[in-house]
Motif scaffolding. Structure first.
Motif, short mmCIF file in Angstrom:
data_model
loop_
_atom_site.label_atom_id
_atom_site.label_comp_id
_atom_site.label_asym_id
_atom_site.label_seq_id
_atom_site.Cartn_x
_atom_site.Cartn_y
_atom_site.Cartn_z
N ALA A 1 6.30 26.90 29.36
CA ALA A 1 7.28 26.66 30.41
C ALA A 1 8.74 26.53 29.79
CB ALA A 1 6.76 25.20 31.00
N GLU A 2 9.69 26.34 30.46
CA GLU A 2 10.97 26.04 29.85
C GLU A 2 10.79 24.81 29.03
OE1 GLU A 2 13.44 28.27 30.29
OE2 GLU A 2 12.45 29.45 31.78
N ARG B 1 8.49 36.87 20.66
CA ARG B 1 9.68 37.44 21.50
C ARG B 1 9.33 36.98 23.20
NH1 ARG B 1 10.38 41.71 24.84
NH2 ARG B 1 8.57 42.97 23.92
N ARG B 2 9.98 36.48 24.00
CA ARG B 2 9.57 36.31 25.28
C ARG B 2 9.61 37.84 26.04
NH1 ARG B 2 13.26 35.71 29.65
NH2 ARG B 2 12.23 34.96 31.42
N LEU B 3 8.62 37.89 26.80
CA LEU B 3 8.62 39.15 27.52
C LEU B 3 9.65 39.11 28.78
CD1 LEU B 3 4.42 39.63 27.36
CD2 LEU B 3 6.43 40.32 25.68
N SER B 4 10.28 40.12 28.86
CA SER B 4 11.11 40.23 30.00
C SER B 4 11.15 41.20 31.11
CB SER B 4 12.46 40.06 29.37
OG SER B 4 12.85 41.07 28.72
N THR B 5 10.67 42.16 30.58
CA THR B 5 10.91 43.61 31.75
C THR B 5 9.66 43.44 32.72
OG1 THR B 5 9.31 45.11 30.53
CG2 THR B 5 11.76 45.02 29.77
N LEU C 1 -5.38 35.32 30.42
CA LEU C 1 -4.66 34.19 29.98
C LEU C 1 -4.08 33.24 31.15
CD1 LEU C 1 -3.03 32.76 27.52
CD2 LEU C 1 -1.26 34.31 27.91
N ARG C 2 -4.64 32.02 31.05
CA ARG C 2 -4.64 31.14 32.21
C ARG C 2 -4.01 29.70 31.52
NH1 ARG C 2 -4.04 35.08 34.06
NH2 ARG C 2 -5.61 36.01 35.53
N PRO C 3 -3.30 29.06 32.00
CA PRO C 3 -2.88 27.62 31.37
C PRO C 3 -3.82 26.89 31.19
CG PRO C 3 -1.22 28.35 32.72
CD PRO C 3 -2.19 29.23 33.08
N TRP C 4 -4.23 25.66 30.30
CA TRP C 4 -5.11 24.93 30.21
C TRP C 4 -4.90 23.72 30.95
CZ3 TRP C 4 -7.74 24.17 24.78
CH2 TRP C 4 -8.43 25.38 24.35
N LEU C 5 -3.44 23.31 31.27
CA LEU C 5 -2.75 22.23 31.82
C LEU C 5 -2.62 22.62 33.27
CD1 LEU C 5 -0.67 20.71 29.22
CD2 LEU C 5 -3.18 20.33 29.62
N PRO C 6 -2.71 21.71 34.08
CA PRO C 6 -2.24 22.06 35.80
C PRO C 6 -0.70 22.13 35.99
CG PRO C 6 -3.03 20.01 35.70
CD PRO C 6 -3.24 20.58 34.25
N THR C 7 0.04 22.98 34.90
CA THR C 7 1.21 23.20 34.95
C THR C 7 1.82 24.49 35.12
OG1 THR C 7 1.66 23.40 32.78
CG2 THR C 7 1.74 21.06 33.81
N LEU C 8 2.95 24.93 35.76
CA LEU C 8 3.48 26.16 36.16
C LEU C 8 3.90 26.65 34.68
CD1 LEU C 8 4.92 25.88 39.63
CD2 LEU C 8 2.79 26.90 38.85
N TYR D 1 6.06 30.11 33.58
CA TYR D 1 6.33 31.38 33.87
C TYR D 1 6.68 32.46 32.96
CZ TYR D 1 6.69 29.35 38.62
OH TYR D 1 6.50 28.52 39.81
N ASN D 2 6.70 31.73 31.50
CA ASN D 2 7.03 32.68 30.44
C ASN D 2 6.03 33.07 29.60
OD1 ASN D 2 10.13 32.15 30.72
ND2 ASN D 2 9.48 30.13 30.69
N TYR D 3 5.89 34.38 29.47
CA TYR D 3 4.96 35.10 28.41
C TYR D 3 5.79 35.20 27.20
CZ TYR D 3 1.70 35.92 32.13
OH TYR D 3 0.96 35.96 33.15
N VAL D 4 5.06 34.76 25.94
CA VAL D 4 5.69 35.25 24.55
C VAL D 4 4.73 36.14 24.06
CG1 VAL D 4 6.36 34.10 22.67
CG2 VAL D 4 6.98 32.92 24.92
N ARG D 5 5.11 36.85 23.10
CA ARG D 5 4.17 37.95 22.32
C ARG D 5 4.62 37.47 20.93
NH1 ARG D 5 1.08 41.96 23.26
NH2 ARG D 5 2.03 42.38 25.31
N VAL D 6 3.77 37.18 19.92
CA VAL D 6 3.97 37.10 18.68
C VAL D 6 3.38 38.26 17.96
CG1 VAL D 6 3.33 36.00 16.72
CG2 VAL D 6 3.84 34.43 18.74
N THR D 7 4.09 39.19 17.34
CA THR D 7 3.85 40.21 16.55
C THR D 7 3.63 39.81 15.22
OG1 THR D 7 4.75 41.66 18.23
CG2 THR D 7 4.61 42.71 16.28
N ALA D 8 2.61 40.19 14.41
CA ALA D 8 2.63 39.93 13.27
C ALA D 8 3.56 40.85 12.19
CB ALA D 8 1.13 40.18 12.86
N ASP D 9 4.20 40.32 11.22
CA ASP D 9 4.66 40.81 10.18
C ASP D 9 3.59 40.91 8.93
OD1 ASP D 9 7.08 41.29 11.49
OD2 ASP D 9 8.02 39.51 10.70
N SER D 10 3.07 39.77 8.58
CA SER D 10 1.92 39.84 7.98
C SER D 10 0.89 38.61 8.18
CB SER D 10 2.30 39.60 6.48
OG SER D 10 2.82 38.25 6.55
#
Length: 146
Positions: free
Chosen positions: A56-57, A92-96, A108-115, A117-126
């Motif tokens: 969430a925000e 990085r927040r997914l935006s397109t 991917l579903r929230p574990w908590l009953p909350t909305l 809206y934002n997806y975030v992707r973590v890309t590995a450097d190492s």
């Protein structure tokens, strides 16, 4: 998995790390802004060679927007063994529309009953991972002969 070093600790390959990450659902995201470090539990999925979570925000999203360098850690243990994997990378927040639609298709579903809206992707450097054989502590002092 790679051979155990001294039969107690083994370094894991990146492939081993991704496999273990894909078997779990809960990790910890570490953010760093200025002098402040924060850690957040997040449920996630592995997508290729990246980690995706929803949020969430709030402070987590603000912090990774200010500084996208993050750590993501997952561990697991049983009575016989334990392992830990740390991903050092960028969040990085997914935006397109295409990115969000693809993320919506992930299991991917929230574990908590909350909305969330934002997806975030973590890309590995190492990444690094270790597997540990658990057992009792060896005798630290030995038995003194008198």
């Amino acid at each position: 998995m790679e051979e155990m070093m001294d039969d107690v600790v083994a370094a894991l390959s990146d492939a081993d790390c991704w496999q273990l990450l894909a078997e779990e659902e809960l990790g910890r995201l570490v953010t760093h802004v200025g002098d402040v470090l924060d850690i957040f539990p997040v449920n996630y999925v592995v997508d290729g060679e990246s980690v995706v979570f929803r949020t969430a925000e709030g402070s987590k999203l603000v912090e990774l927007t200010v500084n996208d360098e993050v750590l993501f850690e997952v561990d697991h243990y049983t009575d016989a063994f334990a392992w830990s994997v740390v991903v050092r990378g960028r969040a990085r927040r997914l935006s397109t529309e295409e990115e969000v639609e693809a993320a919506d298709a992930l299991a991917l579903r929230p574990w908590l009953p909350t909305l969330k809206y934002n997806y975030v992707r973590v890309t590995a450097d190492s990444m690094s991972g270790r597997r540990f054989r658990r057992g009792p502590e060896p005798d630290r002092y030995g038995i003194a002969e008198y």
